[in-house]
Design a protein around this motif. Sequence first.
Motif, PDB file in Angstrom:
ATOM      1  N   SER A   3       0.830  -1.210   0.000  1.00 22.27           N
ATOM      2  CA  SER A   3       0.000   0.000   0.000  1.00 22.27           C
ATOM      3  C   SER A   3       0.862   1.257   0.000  1.00 22.27           C
ATOM      4  CB  SER A   3      -0.973  -0.001   1.175  1.00 22.27           C
ATOM      5  OG  SER A   3      -0.289  -0.028   2.394  1.00 22.27           O
ATOM      6  N   ASN A   7       0.728   3.921  -3.026  1.00 21.82           N
ATOM      7  CA  ASN A   7       0.395   5.318  -2.726  1.00 21.82           C
ATOM      8  C   ASN A   7       1.448   6.277  -3.267  1.00 21.82           C
ATOM      9  OD1 ASN A   7      -2.017   4.696  -1.470  1.00 21.82           O
ATOM     10  ND2 ASN A   7      -1.115   4.613   0.576  1.00 21.82           N
ATOM     11  N   SER A  11       0.659   9.050  -6.112  1.00 20.93           N
ATOM     12  CA  SER A  11       0.879  10.474  -5.816  1.00 20.93           C
ATOM     13  C   SER A  11       1.745  11.145  -6.875  1.00 20.93           C
ATOM     14  CB  SER A  11       1.511  10.645  -4.434  1.00 20.93           C
ATOM     15  OG  SER A  11       2.874  10.261  -4.444  1.00 20.93           O
TER      16      SER A  11
END
Length: 115
Positions: A3, A7, A11
């Motif tokens: 995760s 992420n 981003s």
Amino acid sequence: MLSKTRNILKSRGYRIFEKPYELNIVAYRSKHVRSNRFDDEIHVFYKNELDKWVYHVFPATTDPGQYWLDNPMHPQGTAFLKKGQYVNSYVIGLHRGIYEAIVQVEDVTVIRDYD
């Protein structure tokens, strides 16, 4: 770790491949640039045939060896791969025509070490 990595990629607007066995390969560089040390990590993750994520971490180096820093092949210095995503730039092929490895097949952006 999956995760966190996903992420970070999201981003930065990077693509995440989600079809079965499409590899996502991410290099995590250590805080220090040190040649001749496997102090970085390569993270490889993909979905399997059951649509489950599989995640691997391998010790690696993203830094050129000391020999190439001292004896660059290019007059402007030894190349370091610039941070970024390089989609379809690498395939499994023969390194120096000898053994299977991930080899570059498309242009990438590098930064030169001038000293």
